[in-house]
Design a protein around this motif. Sequence first.
Motif, mmCIF file in Angstrom:
data_model
loop_
_atom_site.group_PDB
_atom_site.id
_atom_site.type_symbol
_atom_site.label_atom_id
_atom_site.label_comp_id
_atom_site.label_asym_id
_atom_site.label_seq_id
_atom_site.Cartn_x
_atom_site.Cartn_y
_atom_site.Cartn_z
ATOM 1 N N PRO A 1 -15.374 -13.179 -17.722
ATOM 2 C CA PRO A 1 -15.658 -12.353 -18.893
ATOM 3 C C PRO A 1 -16.881 -11.462 -18.646
ATOM 4 O O PRO A 1 -17.884 -11.913 -18.083
ATOM 5 C CB PRO A 1 -15.951 -13.367 -20.002
ATOM 6 C CG PRO A 1 -15.356 -14.646 -19.525
ATOM 7 C CD PRO A 1 -15.370 -14.600 -18.036
ATOM 8 N N GLU B 1 -11.198 -18.495 -31.790
ATOM 9 C CA GLU B 1 -10.353 -17.332 -31.548
ATOM 10 C C GLU B 1 -11.092 -16.245 -30.772
ATOM 11 O O GLU B 1 -12.297 -16.041 -30.965
ATOM 12 C CB GLU B 1 -9.871 -16.738 -32.880
ATOM 13 C CG GLU B 1 -8.944 -17.652 -33.660
ATOM 14 C CD GLU B 1 -7.630 -17.891 -32.961
ATOM 15 O OE1 GLU B 1 -7.038 -16.919 -32.439
ATOM 16 O OE2 GLU B 1 -7.198 -19.056 -32.915
ATOM 17 N N GLN B 2 -10.339 -15.520 -29.933
ATOM 18 C CA GLN B 2 -10.880 -14.329 -29.275
ATOM 19 C C GLN B 2 -11.182 -13.279 -30.346
ATOM 20 O O GLN B 2 -10.576 -13.276 -31.415
ATOM 21 C CB GLN B 2 -9.855 -13.710 -28.325
ATOM 22 C CG GLN B 2 -9.579 -14.467 -27.076
ATOM 23 C CD GLN B 2 -8.439 -13.813 -26.321
ATOM 24 O OE1 GLN B 2 -7.328 -13.762 -26.828
ATOM 25 N NE2 GLN B 2 -8.714 -13.331 -25.124
ATOM 26 N N VAL C 1 -10.391 -13.747 -17.016
ATOM 27 C CA VAL C 1 -9.489 -12.853 -17.742
ATOM 28 C C VAL C 1 -8.764 -11.965 -16.741
ATOM 29 O O VAL C 1 -9.318 -11.574 -15.721
ATOM 30 C CB VAL C 1 -10.239 -11.989 -18.786
ATOM 31 C CG1 VAL C 1 -10.888 -12.877 -19.839
ATOM 32 C CG2 VAL C 1 -11.283 -11.096 -18.149
ATOM 33 N N LEU D 1 -11.223 -9.659 -29.503
ATOM 34 C CA LEU D 1 -11.097 -8.518 -28.600
ATOM 35 C C LEU D 1 -11.451 -7.211 -29.293
ATOM 36 O O LEU D 1 -11.198 -7.039 -30.494
ATOM 37 C CB LEU D 1 -9.669 -8.429 -28.058
ATOM 38 C CG LEU D 1 -9.204 -9.609 -27.200
ATOM 39 C CD1 LEU D 1 -7.739 -9.457 -26.843
ATOM 40 C CD2 LEU D 1 -10.056 -9.732 -25.956
ATOM 41 N N LYS E 1 -17.613 -14.620 -26.398
ATOM 42 C CA LYS E 1 -16.889 -14.863 -27.646
ATOM 43 C C LYS E 1 -15.709 -13.908 -27.795
ATOM 44 O O LYS E 1 -14.603 -14.323 -28.136
ATOM 45 C CB LYS E 1 -17.856 -14.702 -28.830
ATOM 46 C CG LYS E 1 -17.231 -14.924 -30.173
ATOM 47 C CD LYS E 1 -16.884 -16.368 -30.358
ATOM 48 C CE LYS E 1 -16.433 -16.614 -31.786
ATOM 49 N NZ LYS E 1 -15.847 -17.924 -31.926
ATOM 50 N N GLU E 2 -15.954 -12.621 -27.513
ATOM 51 C CA GLU E 2 -14.890 -11.623 -27.677
ATOM 52 C C GLU E 2 -13.717 -11.883 -26.739
ATOM 53 O O GLU E 2 -12.565 -11.889 -27.166
ATOM 54 C CB GLU E 2 -15.440 -10.218 -27.415
ATOM 55 C CG GLU E 2 -16.322 -9.672 -28.495
ATOM 56 C CD GLU E 2 -16.911 -8.305 -28.153
ATOM 57 O OE1 GLU E 2 -17.749 -7.834 -28.933
ATOM 58 O OE2 GLU E 2 -16.548 -7.711 -27.117
ATOM 59 N N GLU E 3 -14.007 -12.073 -25.467
ATOM 60 C CA GLU E 3 -12.945 -12.108 -24.469
ATOM 61 C C GLU E 3 -12.266 -13.471 -24.320
ATOM 62 O O GLU E 3 -11.069 -13.534 -24.074
ATOM 63 C CB GLU E 3 -13.473 -11.633 -23.111
ATOM 64 C CG GLU E 3 -13.855 -10.168 -23.129
ATOM 65 C CD GLU E 3 -14.089 -9.571 -21.757
ATOM 66 O OE1 GLU E 3 -14.005 -10.302 -20.746
ATOM 67 O OE2 GLU E 3 -14.358 -8.358 -21.701
ATOM 68 N N VAL E 4 -13.019 -14.547 -24.443
ATOM 69 C CA VAL E 4 -12.472 -15.874 -24.211
ATOM 70 C C VAL E 4 -12.413 -16.695 -25.501
ATOM 71 O O VAL E 4 -11.730 -17.712 -25.558
ATOM 72 C CB VAL E 4 -13.299 -16.611 -23.121
ATOM 73 C CG1 VAL E 4 -12.774 -17.998 -22.845
ATOM 74 C CG2 VAL E 4 -13.320 -15.807 -21.837
ATOM 75 N N GLY E 5 -13.136 -16.288 -26.518
ATOM 76 C CA GLY E 5 -13.208 -17.070 -27.743
ATOM 77 C C GLY E 5 -14.105 -18.286 -27.584
ATOM 78 O O GLY E 5 -13.943 -19.287 -28.264
ATOM 79 N N VAL F 1 -6.362 -14.761 -20.848
ATOM 80 C CA VAL F 1 -7.345 -15.746 -20.403
ATOM 81 C C VAL F 1 -6.643 -16.779 -19.527
ATOM 82 O O VAL F 1 -5.541 -17.225 -19.842
ATOM 83 C CB VAL F 1 -8.006 -16.446 -21.613
ATOM 84 C CG1 VAL F 1 -8.987 -17.516 -21.153
ATOM 85 C CG2 VAL F 1 -8.692 -15.429 -22.503
#
Length: 181
Positions: free
Chosen positions: A74, A132-133, A59, A135, A93-97, A143
């Motif tokens: 991440p 999906e991210q 990221v 964030l 999961k949050e940052e890259v999905g 990303v």
Amino acid sequence: MELYEKTLNERYAYHGRIINLRVDDVELPDGRRSDREIIEHNGGVCVVPLDNDGNIYCVRQFRSPYKEVLLEIPAGKRDGDEDPLTCGVRELKEEVGASAKNIVPLGKLYPTPGYCAEIIWMYLATDLSFSEQQLDDGEFLNVEKISLEKAVDMILSGEITDAKTQTAVLKVKLMKDKGLC
């Protein structure tokens, strides 16, 4: 020579949302006294997401202390006493999905042991799937998929300056070269 210092007193100079600043009065191994300024932090986690083609997912985000946009793997801070692995799964999961079927611990990193008590737990994530991210509010990042080889070159050339990213990516590269992942 005995190297341990004895803490005689702790006092807080600042309590914040992310860090606390503590000043310790210590007795040195030779009996003299000194102060130690300590930043307390809950610690964090970083994850190297490695796909089947040898690419990692990084990221790019603005980092206020340096007034720069940095390329990093991440990562994020633990919520209270959150389990590091749980934090790593959440941050991935949050940052890259991404979600991973396999997560391997890479150890822990003390980023600035001279004055900060932060611990960063490092992980390798493989067998990835993407959605999906998710964030956090106020989090802005891009990303990027980069080959592991290129990431190593970027570390060696000074293009990747983040310590946790350098350490974790180089560990993964050595593990891959030794057939351990």
